[in-house]
Write a protein that holds these residues in place. Structure first.
Motif, PDB file in Angstrom:
ATOM      1  N   TYR A   1       0.788  -2.512   8.943  1.00  0.00           N
ATOM      2  CA  TYR A   1      -0.150  -1.404   9.074  1.00  0.00           C
ATOM      3  C   TYR A   1      -0.955  -1.519  10.369  1.00  0.00           C
ATOM      4  O   TYR A   1      -1.126  -2.604  10.925  1.00  0.00           O
ATOM      5  CB  TYR A   1      -1.097  -1.361   7.870  1.00  0.00           C
ATOM      6  CG  TYR A   1      -0.346  -1.263   6.563  1.00  0.00           C
ATOM      7  CD1 TYR A   1       0.078  -0.032   6.072  1.00  0.00           C
ATOM      8  CD2 TYR A   1      -0.026  -2.413   5.845  1.00  0.00           C
ATOM      9  CE1 TYR A   1       0.785   0.044   4.883  1.00  0.00           C
ATOM     10  CE2 TYR A   1       0.683  -2.338   4.657  1.00  0.00           C
ATOM     11  CZ  TYR A   1       1.090  -1.108   4.179  1.00  0.00           C
ATOM     12  OH  TYR A   1       1.791  -1.028   3.010  1.00  0.00           O
ATOM     13  N   SER A   2      -1.480  -0.394  10.815  1.00  0.00           N
ATOM     14  CA  SER A   2      -2.208  -0.366  12.086  1.00  0.00           C
ATOM     15  C   SER A   2      -3.561  -1.059  11.999  1.00  0.00           C
ATOM     16  O   SER A   2      -4.125  -1.444  13.019  1.00  0.00           O
ATOM     17  CB  SER A   2      -2.406   1.089  12.535  1.00  0.00           C
ATOM     18  OG  SER A   2      -3.121   1.831  11.564  1.00  0.00           O
TER      19      SER A   2
ATOM     20  N   ARG B   1      -8.980  -0.547  14.481  1.00  0.00           N
ATOM     21  CA  ARG B   1      -7.725  -1.275  14.671  1.00  0.00           C
ATOM     22  C   ARG B   1      -7.938  -2.671  15.229  1.00  0.00           C
ATOM     23  O   ARG B   1      -6.978  -3.385  15.515  1.00  0.00           O
ATOM     24  CB  ARG B   1      -6.803  -0.478  15.592  1.00  0.00           C
ATOM     25  CG  ARG B   1      -6.402   0.873  15.015  1.00  0.00           C
ATOM     26  CD  ARG B   1      -5.271   1.509  15.790  1.00  0.00           C
ATOM     27  NE  ARG B   1      -4.840   2.751  15.162  1.00  0.00           N
ATOM     28  CZ  ARG B   1      -3.714   3.405  15.472  1.00  0.00           C
ATOM     29  NH1 ARG B   1      -2.929   2.919  16.430  1.00  0.00           N
ATOM     30  NH2 ARG B   1      -3.391   4.507  14.856  1.00  0.00           N
TER      31      ARG B   1
END
Length: 414
Positions: free
Chosen positions: A44-45, A208
Motif C-alpha cells: 500500500y502507498s 505517505r
C-alpha cells in the motif's frame, strides 16, 4: 437548565488502555504512530497507523461474545465497562428506560466483514458467520452496548466522520435534558484491516511518509497528510443534579455545542467552521476570552489546516488562545478522534496541564496561532474541542472544569 456533566471516562487508544495510561503517555509526548502490524502494509502507498497494542479481548469479555463481535465492538464494550466503573454507576439500579446509548461510527465492523468475505470467496457461503448480518453494521456498537447492559432508554448512532464523537456527546446531552437519568456516548472507531485501509486511502490525504515522527504534522510547513488510527473514548453523562444526588464527582460539564455544514468546495462560498465555534460559545453563554485552550481538529493537510487556523484567528484573534493537537500521538481516529479529544480535554482541565502537539517543529507563521508543542502548565477552566469530518461536517464543544470532589480518590480507572 440543569448542567450535563461527565462522570465516567473509558479510553482505548494507541496511547494506552484506560484513561490513566492514555493521559500519562499524552503529557509525556509518547507517540504511538508506527508501521502497521495488523496486516502487511507493504503493498500500500501508506504504511503507518496509530494502532492499539496489548488488547486481549478474552481477558475482558465473556467468551460467548467474541465470535459475534468485531474488534471495534470489543474495544467499545470494554471502554463502557471502564466508564461505568469510573462513574460508580450500575445501570441495573436505574429506571428501566432511564439510560441509553449514542455512539458515532464511520465504518462499522470492517475487520469482521473482511474476514467473512474471505470465507465466502475461499470456502463458500456455508462458512460465513450468521453474525455477519449485524457485526459489520455502523450501529452495532450501540446495539451491543445496550444489550450487554440492558439499556432500554434512547439509543442511536451518528455518522459524521471525524466530527461524530462530538455529535454523539451532544445528542446524549439533549437526551439528559429531556429527562434521561444517564447516557453512554462517544465513539470507538477504526478499521485496521486491508479492506478498511483501502477505504482510508481513497481520499488521497493519508500521509505517505514512512517516518512516524514526520508523517502527521498539522499546522507545520511540512504538513502533507494525516495518519489514520483506531480507538477513542466512551463517556457517562448525567445531569449535575443526578451526580450530586449519587454523591459522585465529575470531570466537567458539556457546556456548549454547535455544528455546521460546509458548502460544496466548488461553490465559492466560505466554510462554516467559525460559525460552529461561535455557536458553541453562544450555547455555553461564554465569550471567546473565556476559553483557556483549544483542542484543534488538526487535519494535517495545508488547505484544511489553513481553514481551521483562519477560523480560530477570526474568533480568538492572533495568537489569542493556546492551541493543541494531541492526536499527533495517535493519528486521526475517525469518529473516535473527537471523543478522545473530549476525554483528554477533561483530564487537562482537571490537571491544569495542556498536552503537547508532538513532532511539529516549524508551525506556519502566517497561521498566527499559539500552537503548544511542549506540555504547558497553567490554570484551566474552559476548553474548546473542534472537529471536522470529511464531506463538510463541523462541530465544536465547550467544556468547563471539574466539579464535586474532582480528585481521583476512589475512582476505578484501569
Amino acid at each position: 437548565m440543569t448542567a450535563t456533566v461527565v462522570t465516567g471516562i473509558g479510553v482505548v487508544a494507541p496511547t494506552g488502555l484506560g484513561a490513566v495510561r492514555h493521559w500519562d503517555s499524552t503529557v509525556a509526548g509518547r507517540g504511538a504512530i508506527r508501521r502497521i502490524t495488523a496486516f502487511d502494509p507493504e503493498p500500500y502507498s501508506s504504511t503507518l497507523a496509530g494502532e492499539i497494542s496489548g488488547f486481549e479481548p478474552g481477558e475482558h469479555l465473556p467468551h460467548q461474545l467474541l465470535p459475534q463481535t468485531d474488534r471495534v465492538t470489543r474495544l467499545s464494550l470494554v471502554a463502557v465497562d471502564w466508564a461505568l466503573q469510573d462513574a460508580q454507576l450500575d445501570p441495573a439500579g436505574l429506571p428501566e428506560y432511564g439510560m441509553g446509548v449514542v455512539t458515532a461510527s464511520s465504518a462499522g465492523g470492517f475487520e469482521f466483514g473482511q474476514r467473512e468475505l474471505e470465507k465466502l470467496w475461499s470456502r463458500g457461503p456455508e462458512h460465513v458467520s450468521a453474525y455477519q448480518s449485524f457485526a459489520w453494521f455502523y450501529a452495532v456498537n450501540t446495539g451491543q452496548i445496550s444489550i450487554r447492559h440492558g439499556l432500554r432508554g434512547p439509543n442511536g448512532v451518528l455518522v459524521t466522520e471525524q466530527s461524530g464523537g462530538l455529535d454523539a456527546i451532544a445528542q446524549a446531552r439533549r437526551r439528559i435534558r429531556d429527562g434521561a437519568a444517564a447516557m453512554i456516548c462517544g465513539s470507538i472507531d477504526g478499521s485496521p484491516c486491508p479492506w478498511g485501509w483501502v477505504a482510508q486511502l481513497t481520499n488521497r490525504e493519508v500521509s505517505r511518509s514512512g517516518d512516524p515522527g514526520r508523517a502527521y504534522l498539522p499546522f507545520d510547513v511540512d504538513a502533507a497528510g494525516y495518519v489514520p488510527g483506531d480507538g477513542g473514548a466512551l463517556l457517562v453523562l448525567e445531569s449535575e443534579a443526578n451526580a450530586r444526588e449519587r454523591g459522585v464527582p465529575w470531570y466537567g460539564e458539556a457546556a456548549g455545542y454547535a455544528a455546521s455544514f460546509d458548502p460544496p468546495p466548488a461553490s465559492g462560498r466560505p466554510g462554516t467552521l467559525r460559525r460552529a465555534i461561535e455557536g458553541a460559545l453562544a450555547d455555553a453563554r461564554m465569550a471567546a476570552g473565556d476559553v483557556d485552550v483549544v483542542f484543534a481538529d488538526g487535519a494535517g493537510t495545508p488547505g484544511r489546516d489553513r481553514e481551521e487556523a483562519a477560523a480560530l484567528r477570526a474568533v480568538f484573534g492572533r495568537y489569542g488562545v493556546p492551541v493543541t493537537v494531541p492526536k499527533t500521538m495517535t493519528g486521526r481516529l475517525s469518529a473516535g478522534g473527537a471523543a478522545l479529544d473530549v476525554a483528554t480535554a477533561l483530564l487537562a482541565l482537571r490537571n491544569g496541564l495542556i498536552p503537547p502537539t508532538v513532532n511539529v517543529l516549524r508551525p506556519v507563521p502566517d497561521y498566527e496561532i499559539d500552537l503548544v508543542t511542549r506540555p504547558r502548565r497553567r490554570p484551566l477552566k474552559v476548553a474548546l474541542v473542534v472537529a471536522r469530518g470529511r464531506g463538510g461536517f463541523n462541530a465544536a464543544m465547550v467544556l468547563t472544569g471539574p466539579g464535586g470532589d474532582s480528585t481521583t480518590e476512589g475512582r476505578k480507572q484501569p
